[in-house]
Design an enzyme around this catalytic site. Structure first.
Site, mmCIF file in Angstrom:
data_model
loop_
_atom_site.group_PDB
_atom_site.id
_atom_site.type_symbol
_atom_site.label_atom_id
_atom_site.label_comp_id
_atom_site.label_asym_id
_atom_site.label_seq_id
_atom_site.Cartn_x
_atom_site.Cartn_y
_atom_site.Cartn_z
ATOM 1 N N HIS A 29 10.570 -8.506 -56.388
ATOM 2 C CA HIS A 29 10.601 -9.799 -57.079
ATOM 3 C C HIS A 29 12.031 -10.339 -57.158
ATOM 4 C CE1 HIS A 29 6.382 -10.253 -58.275
ATOM 5 N NE2 HIS A 29 6.367 -8.949 -58.445
ATOM 6 N N ASP B 7 9.673 -10.554 -45.842
ATOM 7 C CA ASP B 7 8.671 -9.916 -44.991
ATOM 8 C C ASP B 7 8.961 -10.163 -43.516
ATOM 9 O OD1 ASP B 7 7.545 -9.244 -47.352
ATOM 10 O OD2 ASP B 7 5.798 -10.562 -47.174
ATOM 11 N N GLU C 207 4.180 -19.622 -42.229
ATOM 12 C CA GLU C 207 3.377 -19.153 -43.376
ATOM 13 C C GLU C 207 3.411 -20.160 -44.521
ATOM 14 O OE1 GLU C 207 3.356 -14.996 -43.925
ATOM 15 O OE2 GLU C 207 2.568 -15.082 -45.959
HETATM 16 P P1 ADP Z 1 -0.382 -8.864 -46.307
HETATM 17 O O1 ADP Z 1 0.645 -9.650 -45.567
HETATM 18 O O2 ADP Z 1 0.191 -8.145 -47.474
HETATM 19 O O3 ADP Z 1 -1.184 -7.954 -45.448
HETATM 20 P P2 ADP Z 1 -1.403 -11.496 -46.754
HETATM 21 O O4 ADP Z 1 -2.455 -12.022 -47.669
HETATM 22 O O5 ADP Z 1 -0.044 -12.046 -46.862
HETATM 23 O O6 ADP Z 1 -1.407 -9.911 -46.943
HETATM 24 O O7 ADP Z 1 -1.837 -11.712 -45.240
HETATM 25 C C1 ADP Z 1 -3.119 -11.323 -44.805
HETATM 26 C C2 ADP Z 1 -3.679 -12.387 -43.894
HETATM 27 O O8 ADP Z 1 -2.957 -12.411 -42.652
HETATM 28 C C3 ADP Z 1 -5.126 -12.121 -43.510
HETATM 29 O O9 ADP Z 1 -6.019 -12.629 -44.485
HETATM 30 C C4 ADP Z 1 -5.228 -12.862 -42.186
HETATM 31 O O10 ADP Z 1 -5.423 -14.230 -42.389
HETATM 32 C C5 ADP Z 1 -3.840 -12.662 -41.584
HETATM 33 N N1 ADP Z 1 -3.830 -11.482 -40.687
HETATM 34 C C6 ADP Z 1 -3.014 -10.422 -40.757
HETATM 35 N N2 ADP Z 1 -3.269 -9.523 -39.780
HETATM 36 C C7 ADP Z 1 -4.295 -10.021 -39.064
HETATM 37 C C8 ADP Z 1 -5.050 -9.576 -37.931
HETATM 38 N N3 ADP Z 1 -4.796 -8.422 -37.341
HETATM 39 N N4 ADP Z 1 -6.045 -10.369 -37.485
HETATM 40 C C9 ADP Z 1 -6.296 -11.537 -38.097
HETATM 41 N N5 ADP Z 1 -5.642 -12.002 -39.143
HETATM 42 C C10 ADP Z 1 -4.653 -11.269 -39.639
HETATM 43 MG MG MG Z 2 1.790 -11.283 -46.358
#
Ligand code: ADP
Ligand code: MG
Length: 354
Positions: free
Chosen positions: A27, A161, A149
């Site tokens: 954070h 990230d 993003e």
């Molecule tokens: P984190 O980054 O912590 O995993 P987020 O909510 O920021 O969680 O991102 C997740 C989102 O990124 C998923 O809901 C999807 O939309 C996208 N995403 C990530 N990896 C994939 C993948 N391998 N295939 C499709 N979408 C993906």
């Molecule tokens: Mg994320």
């Protein structure tokens, strides 16, 4: 499903990017502060070839989902918004992007706080850099991924990230000043390795809690007359704030200090672990982003022999924990702690070692 089965063609280029875990500095990134992430071995791979028609076609193996779209179409929802966003930010930056067939596959857990979204963006942009021979360095890739993003997936994320996915590796910790983007690859504490475990608690309140904390930090910075809480280093400066703003500020100030201490001294694993433990206490008590399940998983880790330190990692309100443990012991400790955690009625799983 493989590329050929979906697109009836072979990929022309392929690129990968890793997920990440943050060891210290939670954070702090939206307060212009300091973070210390590292890459994990799980990664996302994006392959592509020019499309045979005037549309882009995206396919995700994990979601078993295909999207057909033009860049002139409105921003889509879901996973395709991230890929579409990468193409759009390149187009905005003046690059010509032809219609493409894009295939996504990943071993990064999705939505668990290990940054599958940044891995997807960075892998997509790396693949585009290779296909179109673009003159983009790794920092620019991270910045474009962040813009994709923010602007197209609608997530108000910091730069950590994408910088971690683009610049970190498995052997180092990436010190990053999120204001200046000053950075440095630091060696891991010697004779130590990392465990990452999921608490099994979904991060349902994460978005609202995150937005509330961001607003509190902005309010505190405004009351203190600084651009961001990063500009305060003296705890004396916040004594006149009222809670919870004082607590939130205290977390950010002490957390930034912990990251700077980790960078300046070549800390032993024991010293580094103490900083992680202090970080968790600060996130729990001052920042109030922990939940009972995370506290109990962190307590189990901290009280296990050969664990130097442990803390929640990511935004909190559920999600994952990271621990630093004696080299060679990670696998056994993670399984032992998981069994004890599950005996108390939780699910949970081990992400690292994988
Ligand atoms: P984190 O980054 O912590 O995993 P987020 O909510 O920021 O969680 O991102 C997740 C989102 O990124 C998923 O809901 C999807 O939309 C996208 N995403 C990530 N990896 C994939 C993948 N391998 N295939 C499709 N979408 C993906
Ligand atoms: Mg994320």
């Amino acid at each position: 499903m493989n590329f050929e089965q979906i697109f009836n063609a072979s990929p022309k280029v392929q690129a990968s990017a890793p997920g990440r875990v943050n060891l210290l500095g939670e954070h702090t990134d939206y307060n212009d502060g300091f973070v210390l992430p590292t890459a994990i071995s799980q990664q996302t791979t994006v392959s592509m070839v020019p499309s045979p028609n005037d549309r882009h076609h995206f396919y995700s193996v994990e979601l078993e989902e295909q999207v057909d779209i033009r860049l002139t179409d409105p921003t889509p929802k879901g996973f395709s918004s991230y890929v579409y966003g990468c193409l759009k930010v390149l187009a905005q930056a003046g690059y010509t992007v032809p219609p493409l067939n894009i295939f996504v596959t990943s071993s990064v857990p999705i939505g668990s706080g290990l940054s599958s979204s940044a891995a997807l963006e960075v892998a997509t942009l790396r693949s585009l850099r290779s296909l179109l021979d673009l003159d983009l360095d790794d920092v620019r890739i991270a910045q474009l991924g962040q813009q994709a993003e923010i602007q197209y997936a609608g997530v108000a994320c910091g730069i950590m990230d994408q910088m971690a996915s683009s610049l970190a590796d498995l052997q180092h910790m990436l010190f990053l000043d999120t204001r200046s983007l000053d950075r440095q690859l630091l060696p891991f504490p010697t004779n130590a390795e990392m465990i990452v475990m999921d608490s099994g608690v979904p991060r349902t309140l994460a978005t609202s809690g995150y937005n509330q904390r961001r607003a509190e930090c902005e309010e505190a910075a405004q009351q203190l007359g600084v651009k961001a809480l990063r500009d305060i280093t003296d705890l004396q400066a916040i004594v006149h704030l009222s809670d919870p703003l004082r607590q939130r500020s205290r977390h950010v100030i002490t957390e930034n200090d912990r990251v700077l201490r980790a960078r300046s001294a070549n800390l032993s694993a024991i010293e580094f672990g103490e900083l992680m433990n202090a970080s968790h206490a600060s996130l729990r008590d001052d920042y109030e982003v922990s939940v009972p399940a995370l506290d109990s998983l962190v307590n189990l880790l901290q009280s296990t022999p050969n664990v130097f330190g442990a803390r929640l990692t990511g935004a909190g309100f559920g999600g994952a924990c990271v621990a630093l443990v004696a080299a060679g012991k990670g696998d056994a400790i993670a399984h032992e702690v998981l069994a004890r955690y599950q005996a108390t009625g939780h699910t949970g799983q081990i992400f690292v070692p994988s």
